[in-house]
Write a protein that holds these residues in place. Structure first.
Motif, mmCIF file in Angstrom:
data_model
loop_
_atom_site.group_PDB
_atom_site.id
_atom_site.type_symbol
_atom_site.label_atom_id
_atom_site.label_comp_id
_atom_site.label_asym_id
_atom_site.label_seq_id
_atom_site.Cartn_x
_atom_site.Cartn_y
_atom_site.Cartn_z
ATOM 1 N N SER A 1 0.812 -1.221 0.000
ATOM 2 C CA SER A 1 0.000 0.000 0.000
ATOM 3 C C SER A 1 0.839 1.263 0.000
ATOM 4 O O SER A 1 0.330 2.345 -0.318
ATOM 5 C CB SER A 1 -0.933 0.015 1.218
ATOM 6 O OG SER A 1 -1.779 -1.099 1.214
ATOM 7 N N PRO B 1 2.290 4.593 -4.059
ATOM 8 C CA PRO B 1 1.096 5.358 -4.456
ATOM 9 C C PRO B 1 0.586 4.971 -5.836
ATOM 10 O O PRO B 1 1.355 4.781 -6.770
ATOM 11 C CB PRO B 1 1.581 6.809 -4.440
ATOM 12 C CG PRO B 1 3.061 6.720 -4.610
ATOM 13 C CD PRO B 1 3.485 5.442 -3.951
ATOM 14 N N ASN C 1 -5.658 5.342 -6.524
ATOM 15 C CA ASN C 1 -6.498 5.615 -5.356
ATOM 16 C C ASN C 1 -5.856 6.639 -4.426
ATOM 17 O O ASN C 1 -6.533 7.542 -3.920
ATOM 18 C CB ASN C 1 -6.766 4.310 -4.600
ATOM 19 C CG ASN C 1 -7.586 3.333 -5.406
ATOM 20 O OD1 ASN C 1 -8.496 3.719 -6.122
ATOM 21 N ND2 ASN C 1 -7.256 2.057 -5.309
ATOM 22 N N VAL C 2 -4.555 6.494 -4.190
ATOM 23 C CA VAL C 2 -3.849 7.459 -3.343
ATOM 24 C C VAL C 2 -3.859 8.837 -3.994
ATOM 25 O O VAL C 2 -4.110 9.854 -3.334
ATOM 26 C CB VAL C 2 -2.400 6.996 -3.090
ATOM 27 C CG1 VAL C 2 -1.599 8.097 -2.394
ATOM 28 C CG2 VAL C 2 -2.380 5.727 -2.250
ATOM 29 N N THR D 1 -7.252 10.404 -3.644
ATOM 30 C CA THR D 1 -7.516 10.810 -2.261
ATOM 31 C C THR D 1 -6.774 12.093 -1.916
ATOM 32 O O THR D 1 -7.339 13.005 -1.299
ATOM 33 C CB THR D 1 -7.099 9.689 -1.287
ATOM 34 O OG1 THR D 1 -7.744 8.474 -1.646
ATOM 35 C CG2 THR D 1 -7.485 10.056 0.136
ATOM 36 N N LEU E 1 -12.170 7.915 0.509
ATOM 37 C CA LEU E 1 -11.859 6.656 1.188
ATOM 38 C C LEU E 1 -13.076 5.746 1.233
ATOM 39 O O LEU E 1 -12.957 4.525 1.052
ATOM 40 C CB LEU E 1 -11.365 6.936 2.611
ATOM 41 C CG LEU E 1 -9.930 7.446 2.748
ATOM 42 C CD1 LEU E 1 -9.650 7.870 4.184
ATOM 43 C CD2 LEU E 1 -8.943 6.369 2.317
ATOM 44 N N ASN F 1 -13.501 4.185 -2.205
ATOM 45 C CA ASN F 1 -12.422 3.234 -2.443
ATOM 46 C C ASN F 1 -12.643 1.941 -1.665
ATOM 47 O O ASN F 1 -12.519 0.839 -2.218
ATOM 48 C CB ASN F 1 -11.093 3.888 -2.044
ATOM 49 C CG ASN F 1 -9.904 2.956 -2.212
ATOM 50 O OD1 ASN F 1 -9.967 1.964 -2.931
ATOM 51 N ND2 ASN F 1 -8.813 3.267 -1.544
ATOM 52 N N VAL G 1 -5.393 1.051 4.708
ATOM 53 C CA VAL G 1 -5.653 2.034 3.656
ATOM 54 C C VAL G 1 -5.914 3.408 4.264
ATOM 55 O O VAL G 1 -5.381 4.418 3.796
ATOM 56 C CB VAL G 1 -6.848 1.588 2.789
ATOM 57 C CG1 VAL G 1 -7.353 2.745 1.921
ATOM 58 C CG2 VAL G 1 -6.447 0.423 1.895
ATOM 59 N N HIS H 1 -3.339 6.401 3.442
ATOM 60 C CA HIS H 1 -3.874 7.536 2.689
ATOM 61 C C HIS H 1 -3.865 8.805 3.541
ATOM 62 O O HIS H 1 -3.612 9.895 3.017
ATOM 63 C CB HIS H 1 -5.287 7.222 2.205
ATOM 64 C CG HIS H 1 -5.324 6.260 1.064
ATOM 65 N ND1 HIS H 1 -6.264 6.321 0.057
ATOM 66 C CD2 HIS H 1 -4.540 5.214 0.750
ATOM 67 C CE1 HIS H 1 -6.058 5.358 -0.815
ATOM 68 N NE2 HIS H 1 -5.012 4.670 -0.398
ATOM 69 N N TYR I 1 -0.348 10.230 3.447
ATOM 70 C CA TYR I 1 -0.077 10.928 2.192
ATOM 71 C C TYR I 1 -0.816 12.264 2.142
ATOM 72 O O TYR I 1 -0.262 13.279 1.692
ATOM 73 C CB TYR I 1 -0.479 10.061 1.000
ATOM 74 C CG TYR I 1 0.568 9.068 0.577
ATOM 75 C CD1 TYR I 1 1.770 9.492 -0.004
ATOM 76 C CD2 TYR I 1 0.379 7.704 0.728
ATOM 77 C CE1 TYR I 1 2.736 8.587 -0.397
ATOM 78 C CE2 TYR I 1 1.343 6.780 0.339
ATOM 79 C CZ TYR I 1 2.511 7.230 -0.220
ATOM 80 O OH TYR I 1 3.477 6.339 -0.610
ATOM 81 N N CYS I 2 -2.071 12.266 2.596
ATOM 82 C CA CYS I 2 -2.861 13.499 2.556
ATOM 83 C C CYS I 2 -2.289 14.553 3.496
ATOM 84 O O CYS I 2 -2.219 15.743 3.147
ATOM 85 C CB CYS I 2 -4.312 13.208 2.922
ATOM 86 S SG CYS I 2 -5.219 12.301 1.654
#
Length: 210
Positions: A17, A20, A23-24, A27, A43, A46, A162, A166, A169-170
């Protein structure tokens, strides 16, 4: 599901996961554009698509679809086409009126479901997800135990991973994005995001079932 098997599964899925993908990217884009509500609905879409894919694997439908060249081709064309569409829309969209603002765009109720549906389509139309689940999940099944209970445990673990990945990353993108949002780099970042979607779509076209 035995503890050692669950730990092995969770670690393996966490490592996969961290790379990236569409989906990443979606998001992060929605988190920067709409704030926490946009990230949450992305999310949700997804994870709903992943639940559908895992259910298909548990019932044997996933392996059947992957083994059918025509079905796999349709999924691949739909997924690639949708990613390319998102990229073109990102590239061709005009700058919003609050581009220079550090505040995210307010999301209306009907827009929240549109964001969730968009995330669902990105994930559900990607045949690579189904191929991965068909190859990855059965390795962690224990004979003699209820199949659906084990798949449920794996899905809940995956959903937690997830959300954590995510969110990381966000948060990173948000901290970085706040510094460039009011600068000319913001327009470049927007174009780069669109180009990445297109690149991921083209890459998906070259995906094979085996």
């Amino acid at each position: 599901m035995a503890l050692h098997l669950w730990l092995t599964f969770s670690l393996a899925y966490l490592l996969t996961s961290l790379s990236p993908g569409p989906n990443v990217l979606l998001t992060v884009r929605n988190a920067l554009r709409y704030g926490p509500s946009g990230m949450g609905m992305t999310l949700f879409g997804n994870l709903a698509a992943q639940l559908l894919a895992i259910s298909a694997v548990a019932m044997g439908i996933g392996a059947l679809l992957v083994s059918l060249p025509a079905a796999f081709l349709v999924l691949k064309l739909v997924g690639a086409g949708y990613l390319i569409y998102l990229g073109l829309r990102q590239l061709l969209a005009r700058g919003a009126s609050n581009t220079a603002s550090n505040q995210p765009i307010a999301v209306r109720h009907h827009s929240k479901w549109r964001i969730g549906l968009e995330a669902f389509l990105v994930s559900a139309s990607n045949p690579k997800t189904l191929v991965f689940f068909c190859a990855f999940l059965p390795q962690f099944l224990e004979p003699g135990r209820p199949i659906f209970g084990q798949f449920a445990a794996m899905y809940l673990s995956m959903a937690l991973i997830v959300c954590l990945v995510h969110s990381f990353y966000c948060f990173t993108a948000y901290r970085f994005g706040q510094r460039i949002k009011a600068s000319p780099i913001a327009a470049w970042f927007k174009r780069a995001t669109g180009a990445l979607f297109i690149g991921l779509g083209v890459r998906l076209l070259n995906t094979r079932a085996v």
